[in-house]
Design an enzyme around this catalytic site. Structure first.
Site, PDB file in Angstrom:
ATOM      1  CG  PHE A   8       7.403 -12.023 -17.897  1.00 43.16           C
ATOM      2  CD1 PHE A   8       6.933 -13.251 -17.500  1.00 43.16           C
ATOM      3  CD2 PHE A   8       6.641 -10.754 -17.968  1.00 43.16           C
ATOM      4  CE1 PHE A   8       5.661 -13.242 -17.228  1.00 43.16           C
ATOM      5  CE2 PHE A   8       5.216 -11.046 -17.745  1.00 43.16           C
ATOM      6  CZ  PHE A   8       4.822 -12.202 -17.248  1.00 43.16           C
ATOM      7  CD  GLU A 135      10.257 -33.155 -24.114  1.00 47.03           C
ATOM      8  OE1 GLU A 135      10.966 -32.953 -24.862  1.00 47.03           O
ATOM      9  OE2 GLU A 135       9.674 -33.939 -23.428  1.00 47.03           O
ATOM     10  CB  VAL A 138      16.085 -31.487 -27.605  1.00 43.90           C
ATOM     11  CG1 VAL A 138      16.116 -32.208 -28.485  1.00 43.90           C
ATOM     12  CG2 VAL A 138      16.945 -31.296 -26.594  1.00 43.90           C
ATOM     13  N   GLY A 193      10.799 -14.217 -40.107  1.00 40.97           N
ATOM     14  CA  GLY A 193      11.083 -14.169 -38.747  1.00 40.97           C
ATOM     15  C   GLY A 193      11.566 -15.793 -38.483  1.00 40.97           C
ATOM     16  CE  LYS A 211      17.293 -27.318 -30.885  1.00 38.01           C
ATOM     17  NZ  LYS A 211      16.663 -26.764 -32.368  1.00 38.01           N
ATOM     18  N   GLY A 305       9.229 -21.589 -31.562  1.00 34.70           N
ATOM     19  CA  GLY A 305       8.050 -20.731 -31.512  1.00 34.70           C
ATOM     20  C   GLY A 305       7.759 -20.654 -29.714  1.00 34.70           C
TER      21      GLY A 305
END
Lengths: 328, 162
Positions: A8, A135, A138, A193, A211, A305
């Site tokens: 979470f 999904e 990658v 960041g 990946k 992100g």
């Protein structure tokens, strides 16, 4: 469909917020973070849980654990978005195994388990007639797996190459455009960041390589692991080298490439014409898929992100709802 | 190449025809009357791409047609590939690095641009190698990869370089 969210942090919260805000036919019945958990088979009050998480750092109570949730029958789809462990894949790997074996669908953003045990997990999902979707592992928000598996289904994929790491792309973009040294660009990426305190995983090409492993196994069934990838990072690239490339209207980007016919799986800084579609700026990712029927397809988007990762997780969830939801 | 021929109708075709017959591709033709050579002779400069090893056959065909070949310019090798090397290129014997390619007989180092930021810091070098076919360029690149590994250079190749 009932959803259990494991992890979470910002991704898990992002997924919960979207499900709570939209009419998707999905309800969240369980949530766990590293210290606590909460289960309600009739649906949780997400707004209250988000407030609780912000106030106490916990989403539920310490007496309910992830194991309690996974072994319960309160959910149909496990959303596994806890932090990645690239070496062992644990504890996420164990959670995913247990959920699939129990006949639950799994959606994960966790690269470790998918890169390490793709074949096993894929077979386990098939044996239990459930879906395993990844999904978000990658290229973040880019619908790469969906494009390959569904959008251009029926095509033979002959080669796949692109920019798979936004941190490296940011550093190289800044070195090229502002003449920053590698160290200066890395420092800037950290301040914004875009880079971790320990940037090794990104700048040495390991993240991009993981990946490639996922893609090699998922797209071609190759049974590859990280040690099969030739990896060169960007930490030795100089500003002068980029300037030499720019003189000829070219630049340098960290390119990951799978070329099965030539037995190539590698990550390396590469010289690339500035007009090439893969030359994207800042933290973007870009992938070119070479196919026999459809020719070349290039996808560009945000590769990391929390909201971008949540986007990929939500898309996987809604795909499962559309394929399996009406059976309930 | 520079040719000399009689200034009469149809002569240009007699030069172009043999080039076309061997599968060549004409890149440019400069066709001018030189006032010093006077009257009925014409100078012609042709730049063309022709298949490997076909130059001798073309020249003998020109002789047969009584076209005087004044000069054959540099026979240019056609495939070029640039790479960038980062490392201590000078201190690891740059002549040896170049010679490893030049001594193959099928490829050569054509151009070097080097940036040396400071003593003891790695230099960055753009190296262009050329050869007359893709296969040989790839063989030369494989040698460079070995050299880079042995001498501790980072080698950056171009994306299309497969």
């Amino acid at each position: 469909m009932r959803i259990a969210i494991i992890g979470f942090g910002s991704v898990g919260r992002g997924v919960a917020e979207v499900i709570a805000a939209k009419t998707t036919g999905l309800i969240i019945t369980a949530v766990a973070d590293s210290r606590s958990g909460i289960i309600d088979g009739s649906g949780l009050d997400i707004a209250a849980i988000l407030r609780n998480k912000q106030a106490t750092g916990m989403c539920g109570t310490p007496d309910i654990t992830v194991s309690d949730i996974i072994s319960s029958d309160a959910y149909d789809v496990l959303v596994e978005v806890s932090p990645t462990n690239a070496e062992t894949g644990e504890p996420a790997l164990g959670y995913i195994r247990q959920a699939l074996a129990g006949g639950k669908h799994v959606v994960t953003s966790n690269k470790g388990p998918v890169a390490l045990k793709f074949e096993e997990l894929h077979a386990l999902a098939a044996d239990n007639n459930v879906s395993l979707r990844y999904e978000a592992t990658v290229c973040g928000a880019i619908p790469l797996m969906h494009t390959i598996k569904h959008g251009i289904a029926g095509n033979e994929i002959t080669r796949l190459y692109g920019v798979f790491n936004g941190t490296c792309n940011y550093i190289l973009t800044r070195m090229a455009e502002e003449g920053l040294t590698y160290q200066q660009a890395l420092l800037e990426a950290r301040e914004l960041g875009y880079a971790e305190a320990d940037p090794t995983y990104d700048v040495q090409g390991i993240d991009a390589a993981i990946k490639l492993v996922i893609l090699a196994n998922a797209v071609w069934g190759m049974k590859k692991s990280l040690s099969d990838v030739d990896i060169i990072g960007i930490d030795r690239v100089t500003t002068a080298a980029i300037a030499l490339a720019e003189r000829e209207d070219q630049t340098i980007r960290l390119i990951g490439e799978i070329d099965p016919a030539n037995e190539i799986i590698r990550v390396s800084p590469s010289i690339i014409p500035k007009s090439h579609p893969l030359v994207v700026r800042d933290t973007l990712n870009a992938v070119t898929i070479e196919t026999l029927l459809a020719g070349e397809i290039t996808l560009i988007g945000k590769g990391a992100g929390s909201s971008e990762t949540a986007s990929a997780v939500i898309a996987d969830l809604l795909f499962i709802r559309d394929c399996y939801g009406r059976r309930d | 190449m520079k040719l000399e021929m009689k200034d009469s109708p149809g002569q240009l075709v007699s030069v172009i025809q043999p080039i076309s017959d061997i599968g060549g591709n004409i890149l440019s033709v400069i066709h001018e009357r030189d006032p010093e050579t006077g009257g009925d002779l014409l100078d012609l400069q042709i730049m063309c791409e022709i298949p490997e090893g076909s130059l001798d056959a073309l020249l003998s065909e020109f002789r047969r047609r009584e076209i005087n070949v004044l000069r054959v310019g540099e026979e240019r090798l056609l495939v070029r590939r640039s790479i960038i090397l980062i490392g201590h290129l000078i201190h690891t014997n740059i002549s040896d690095t170049i010679d490893r390619i030049d001594s193959t007989g099928y490829a050569e180092v054509h151009e070097l641009s080097m940036v040396m930021p400071a003593i003891n810091e790695p230099s960055s070098t753009r190296m262009t190698i050329k050869s007359d076919c893709l296969k040989d360029i790839n063989r030369a690149l494989a040698i460079l990869r070995d050299v880079a590994r042995d001498k501790g250079f980072l080698i950056i190749e171009s994306l299309e370089g497969n």
